[in-house]
Motif scaffolding. Sequence first.
Motif, PDB file in Angstrom:
ATOM      1  N   GLN A  77       0.814  -1.217   0.077  1.00  0.00           N
ATOM      2  CA  GLN A  77      -0.070  -0.088   0.003  1.00  0.00           C
ATOM      3  C   GLN A  77       0.894   1.115   0.073  1.00  0.00           C
ATOM      4  O   GLN A  77       0.607   2.050  -0.746  1.00  0.00           O
ATOM      5  CB  GLN A  77      -0.743   0.052   1.340  1.00  0.00           C
ATOM      6  CG  GLN A  77      -2.085   1.161   1.250  1.00  0.00           C
ATOM      7  CD  GLN A  77      -2.867   0.984   2.127  1.00  0.00           C
ATOM      8  OE1 GLN A  77      -2.924   0.140   3.251  1.00  0.00           O
ATOM      9  NE2 GLN A  77      -4.044   2.174   2.096  1.00  0.00           N
ATOM     10  N   ARG A  78       1.948   1.288   0.600  1.00  0.00           N
ATOM     11  CA  ARG A  78       3.034   2.383   0.750  1.00  0.00           C
ATOM     12  C   ARG A  78       3.507   2.534  -0.452  1.00  0.00           C
ATOM     13  O   ARG A  78       3.578   3.753  -0.973  1.00  0.00           O
ATOM     14  CB  ARG A  78       3.858   1.998   1.902  1.00  0.00           C
ATOM     15  CG  ARG A  78       3.541   2.608   3.229  1.00  0.00           C
ATOM     16  CD  ARG A  78       4.732   2.739   4.271  1.00  0.00           C
ATOM     17  NE  ARG A  78       5.246   1.386   4.422  1.00  0.00           N
ATOM     18  CZ  ARG A  78       4.772   0.427   5.394  1.00  0.00           C
ATOM     19  NH1 ARG A  78       4.074   0.806   6.144  1.00  0.00           N
ATOM     20  NH2 ARG A  78       5.468  -0.808   5.585  1.00  0.00           N
ATOM     21  N   ALA A  79       3.786   1.332  -1.287  1.00  0.00           N
ATOM     22  CA  ALA A  79       4.467   1.721  -2.365  1.00  0.00           C
ATOM     23  C   ALA A  79       3.495   2.060  -3.594  1.00  0.00           C
ATOM     24  O   ALA A  79       3.803   2.955  -4.423  1.00  0.00           O
ATOM     25  CB  ALA A  79       5.087   0.206  -2.940  1.00  0.00           C
ATOM     26  N   VAL A  80       2.269   1.517  -3.322  1.00  0.00           N
ATOM     27  CA  VAL A  80       1.224   2.088  -4.472  1.00  0.00           C
ATOM     28  C   VAL A  80       1.013   3.619  -4.296  1.00  0.00           C
ATOM     29  O   VAL A  80       0.810   4.545  -5.130  1.00  0.00           O
ATOM     30  CB  VAL A  80      -0.022   1.434  -4.125  1.00  0.00           C
ATOM     31  CG1 VAL A  80      -1.148   2.128  -4.949  1.00  0.00           C
ATOM     32  CG2 VAL A  80       0.052  -0.117  -4.930  1.00  0.00           C
ATOM     33  N   ASP A  81       0.976   3.855  -2.893  1.00  0.00           N
ATOM     34  CA  ASP A  81       0.617   5.476  -2.596  1.00  0.00           C
ATOM     35  C   ASP A  81       1.792   6.183  -3.031  1.00  0.00           C
ATOM     36  O   ASP A  81       1.531   7.368  -3.367  1.00  0.00           O
ATOM     37  CB  ASP A  81       0.419   5.633  -0.980  1.00  0.00           C
ATOM     38  CG  ASP A  81      -0.973   5.079  -0.548  1.00  0.00           C
ATOM     39  OD1 ASP A  81      -1.749   4.812  -1.391  1.00  0.00           O
ATOM     40  OD2 ASP A  81      -1.085   4.735   0.744  1.00  0.00           O
ATOM     41  N   ALA A  82       3.150   5.763  -2.939  1.00  0.00           N
ATOM     42  CA  ALA A  82       4.214   6.466  -3.554  1.00  0.00           C
ATOM     43  C   ALA A  82       4.453   6.628  -5.044  1.00  0.00           C
ATOM     44  O   ALA A  82       4.989   7.356  -5.411  1.00  0.00           O
ATOM     45  CB  ALA A  82       5.475   5.893  -2.727  1.00  0.00           C
ATOM     46  N   GLY A  83       3.678   5.823  -5.524  1.00  0.00           N
ATOM     47  CA  GLY A  83       3.699   5.547  -7.174  1.00  0.00           C
ATOM     48  C   GLY A  83       5.053   4.836  -7.400  1.00  0.00           C
ATOM     49  O   GLY A  83       5.088   4.818  -8.884  1.00  0.00           O
ATOM     50  N   THR A  84       5.583   4.074  -6.877  1.00  0.00           N
ATOM     51  CA  THR A  84       6.627   3.135  -6.944  1.00  0.00           C
ATOM     52  C   THR A  84       6.058   1.911  -7.501  1.00  0.00           C
ATOM     53  O   THR A  84       6.871   1.198  -8.241  1.00  0.00           O
ATOM     54  CB  THR A  84       7.418   2.951  -5.837  1.00  0.00           C
ATOM     55  OG1 THR A  84       6.821   2.276  -4.863  1.00  0.00           O
ATOM     56  CG2 THR A  84       8.441   3.976  -5.450  1.00  0.00           C
TER      57      THR A  84
END
Length: 149
Positions: A77-84
């Motif tokens: 979820q953090r990676a998706v939110d960060a756009g990575t």
Amino acid sequence: MNWLTAALSCLVIWFVADGLIDERDSARIERDTAQKEVADLREAARISGEMLADRDEIDRTRTQELNHARSEIADLQRAVDAGTQRLFIKAACPVTVPAKTGTGGVADGAAAELSADARSDYFTLRDQLAVSREMILGLQDHMRRICLR
């Protein structure tokens, strides 16, 4: 008369001795019963201790697995939110037939992706799935290792 007194004394001694022997036998039976009960209670306590240890191990294992799954979901979820990373969905868009009057068409775009408002639902569902999975596996372990014992 002496022989009568001796006979009566022997008879009294025999009744007393018989009574003592009966009491001794009853005491032995009670002792043996008590020892059997103690052994049974010790065995029950041992089994209960093992079952509690198994239960604690199942709980610890399933909690670790759940925490690991939740950690992976949070990382994603953090990676998706960060756009990575992006969440792609498997989808097929039907081919549109252009109207006779116009020359419209849809160009092939990028792969289908979850919308921003659907992402939170996706992560909630993944978390609930992880919780349900670990609960089911924990119950299965409990049945196999404790209930079927």
